[in-house]
Design a protein around this motif. Sequence first.
Motif, PDB file in Angstrom:
ATOM      1  N   LEU A 118      12.497 -50.015  -8.627  1.00 32.89           N
ATOM      2  CA  LEU A 118      13.070 -49.996  -9.982  1.00 32.89           C
ATOM      3  C   LEU A 118      12.006 -49.705 -11.037  1.00 32.89           C
ATOM      4  O   LEU A 118      12.306 -49.139 -12.101  1.00 32.89           O
ATOM      5  N   MET A 119      10.742 -50.072 -10.758  1.00 33.91           N
ATOM      6  CA  MET A 119       9.677 -49.779 -11.713  1.00 33.91           C
ATOM      7  C   MET A 119       9.230 -48.323 -11.661  1.00 33.91           C
ATOM      8  O   MET A 119       8.464 -47.872 -12.507  1.00 33.91           O
TER       9      MET A 119
ATOM     10  N   GLY B 282      11.904 -47.200 -19.286  1.00 33.47           N
ATOM     11  CA  GLY B 282      12.895 -47.479 -20.309  1.00 33.47           C
ATOM     12  C   GLY B 282      14.034 -48.335 -19.795  1.00 33.47           C
ATOM     13  O   GLY B 282      13.853 -49.211 -18.942  1.00 33.47           O
ATOM     14  N   ALA B 283      15.235 -48.017 -20.295  1.00 35.96           N
ATOM     15  CA  ALA B 283      16.390 -48.877 -20.048  1.00 35.96           C
ATOM     16  C   ALA B 283      16.881 -48.810 -18.611  1.00 35.96           C
ATOM     17  O   ALA B 283      17.534 -49.752 -18.144  1.00 35.96           O
ATOM     18  N   VAL B 284      16.612 -47.726 -17.886  1.00 37.75           N
ATOM     19  CA  VAL B 284      17.059 -47.641 -16.494  1.00 37.75           C
ATOM     20  C   VAL B 284      16.378 -48.722 -15.661  1.00 37.75           C
ATOM     21  O   VAL B 284      17.017 -49.407 -14.846  1.00 37.75           O
ATOM     22  N   ALA B 285      15.074 -48.882 -15.841  1.00 39.91           N
ATOM     23  CA  ALA B 285      14.359 -49.927 -15.106  1.00 39.91           C
ATOM     24  C   ALA B 285      14.880 -51.314 -15.477  1.00 39.91           C
ATOM     25  O   ALA B 285      15.069 -52.176 -14.598  1.00 39.91           O
TER      26      ALA B 285
ATOM     27  N   GLY C 227       6.866 -38.033  -5.665  1.00 39.09           N
ATOM     28  CA  GLY C 227       6.169 -38.885  -6.621  1.00 39.09           C
ATOM     29  C   GLY C 227       6.845 -40.230  -6.819  1.00 39.09           C
ATOM     30  O   GLY C 227       6.173 -41.269  -6.932  1.00 39.09           O
ATOM     31  N   THR C 228       8.180 -40.252  -6.854  1.00 38.29           N
ATOM     32  CA  THR C 228       8.902 -41.510  -7.017  1.00 38.29           C
ATOM     33  C   THR C 228       8.710 -42.416  -5.805  1.00 38.29           C
ATOM     34  O   THR C 228       8.470 -43.629  -5.951  1.00 38.29           O
TER      35      THR C 228
ATOM     36  N   LEU D 114      16.952 -44.907  -4.273  1.00 41.62           N
ATOM     37  CA  LEU D 114      15.924 -45.692  -3.585  1.00 41.62           C
ATOM     38  C   LEU D 114      16.155 -47.188  -3.784  1.00 41.62           C
ATOM     39  O   LEU D 114      15.952 -47.995  -2.854  1.00 41.62           O
ATOM     40  N   PHE D 115      16.584 -47.571  -4.972  1.00 38.89           N
ATOM     41  CA  PHE D 115      16.884 -48.975  -5.250  1.00 38.89           C
ATOM     42  C   PHE D 115      18.016 -49.478  -4.356  1.00 38.89           C
ATOM     43  O   PHE D 115      17.943 -50.590  -3.811  1.00 38.89           O
TER      44      PHE D 115
END
Length: 696
Positions: free
Chosen positions: A216-217, A445-448, A179-180, A256-257
């Motif tokens: 990142l999104m 949230g904050a991770v993105a 999914g990611t 992935l980033f």
Amino acid sequence: MRPFASTSTRMATSWRVTLFLCALLMACRGPSLASGESECRMARNSQPQTPSSDNGTAGEGGHGGGTVTTLPIVTWRWEHVKDPYLVALWVLVCWLCKMIIEANHHVTNIIPESALLICSGFILGGIIWGADKVQTFSLTPTTFFYYLLPPIIIDSGYHMPNKPFFTNLGAILVHAVIGTCWNAASLGLSLWGCQIGGAMGDLNIGLLQYLLFGSLMAAVDPVAVLAVFDQVHVNDVLFIIVFGESLLNDGVTVVLFNVFDAFVSLGGPRINAAEIIKGIVSFFVVAFGGSLVGVAFGIIISLLTRCTYKVQIIEPGFVFILGYLSYLTADMLSLSAILSTTFYGVFCQKYVYANMDENSAHTVKYAMKVFANGAETVIFVFLGISAIDKLIWVWNTGFILLTLLFILVYRFMGVFFLNWFLNRYRLIPLEFVEQVIMSYGGLRGAVAYGLAVMLDENRIKEKNLMIGTTLIVVYFTVILQGITMKPLVLWLKVKRNEVRDKSLLERVTNTLFNHTLVGIEDISGQIGDNYFRNKWREFEKKWLMWALMKPSVRKKQDQIFDVFHQLNLKDAVEYVAEGEQGGSLEFIRNESAFLDFKKKSSYSGDEAGIDNPAFMLDLDPTDSLQIPPWLLESELNSSMVAPSQRAQERLPRTPSNLNRLTPLRFSIRSSDTQQTDSDLLPPPPPSPPPTDNTQK
């Protein structure tokens, strides 16, 4: 009107305190932390170097710079305490905001706490901006990833429901990995196609940069998901799939980033099939390698807690420091630090919790909650503060609106397609309304935001546009979707979790069904989840528990022993409650209760001490005048069976005495066959031999 008046008074007082602390923050700081330090260094370098006189004394700790002509009574030493003082003051301000929000339950029932904290950040950021016309404070990636995120991940892994998590691990991994990747690739390719079509104007962004932005999104934030779903109380299966996906999704997103960031550094012409294969291999190595690092540190802490019975005061410290070291070690090896800390917490939950002393276990539990909740509060407040900065805002309506549209559409498409595939193999498939809530629960949230700030502006010219778009997506999902989540759950009539503890009967029944399913699979020759779960239990009992648990703890892992212990505790609680109602056991909870130990008991003619049958004096077997009451109901005759010596000296088992409260023991016999002191009485004398009347 009085309760409302008192509430408004407390609100006004709290806001005054918060505004005072904000004013103190602005008064204590310079224009910025970096500029303040540079100005101090320039001022020190511009001062002429004069030799100190013999009479001069240096300041405390050697920090004094000038010549001292007299002894100062009080000196201003702001530069020495500026950084830790500001950190402590900001933590206090954020926690005061949380206290004010929690004081209004009628508001938090409608608006999630995370959304209210972001709004508080808007207010604080506006105050700072109005005072200095520049945003001095912001959430930096170093602060977020190395100081605020680790306690949240440790707490999430440590309090993860192990059985639902591993039961649904296949579905969680499918959504977290496939999914990611789907969300990242679909968003990046769609935005790139829209740019080629001219829907977003002239932007200096290439295909690889769009894929980097899409990666990142794709980060579904576990902090925001947990804050919203825990308030809604959705059913356990839906909660664990969404929460587990968001937790593992963060680790997958970071991996992935990093892969796409390396591709951007290489450049498009240098990327070939070999580099793509290396990127795929790196993706799985980093993800599974980080998980193995967490398991390795979990084994270390389990072995360590077997030897800490003499230093119980520092037992909780080992759990926290090794969890933080697992995070840093994985990051040092370029592995997934988030996955490492997650599996460290999951591993600790089973073995470390059992090895530790009860007080240490409670300390770890509540300390983790304090650190995690405090870090969440600071993160959401600073997400609001970071928005009040005109330097990071670059507006492109097409880019922002298309990003919001594609995030929602592709999230729904991915969830429905993956669940259509998974429902073919699930015993109880996810319903349509549950899939809708799961798709709608993809909060960012904050991770993105932290990953967006980490972008290199030299290689990505539109970095500020990506940061501003990321903040808008975070606000849209956390505030708007968070507010509408609970009404949507109620409107769709999604199965909700009943907030209560399972009874002993339910636990025993579930265990019985699990063993029955294992037997059915064994007889039918089919290998399913119950078969693998049973094999894992056997392996765990034979090897892991023997190596990682104390011998005294392994005995308590038996389910029959645990049920027997719970039944004894339940009987004890009921007995104490009955005694408190009657007044005879009031001294257990009330130290000031007065007991007359000379009071005559209604159950005996002697001084029994307390008017309760449980405290009745035992019958003296040597007293021949005492006759058991059950022998007085009828006269003895030759046709009746004479009671045994044990029965004559022991009261019958009735609900009014303590014989039903058997002591906690490891014997496999029931309480009816337990050996007591009365079992050790000497046997009765043998009867005389029959006389022969024929012999004289």
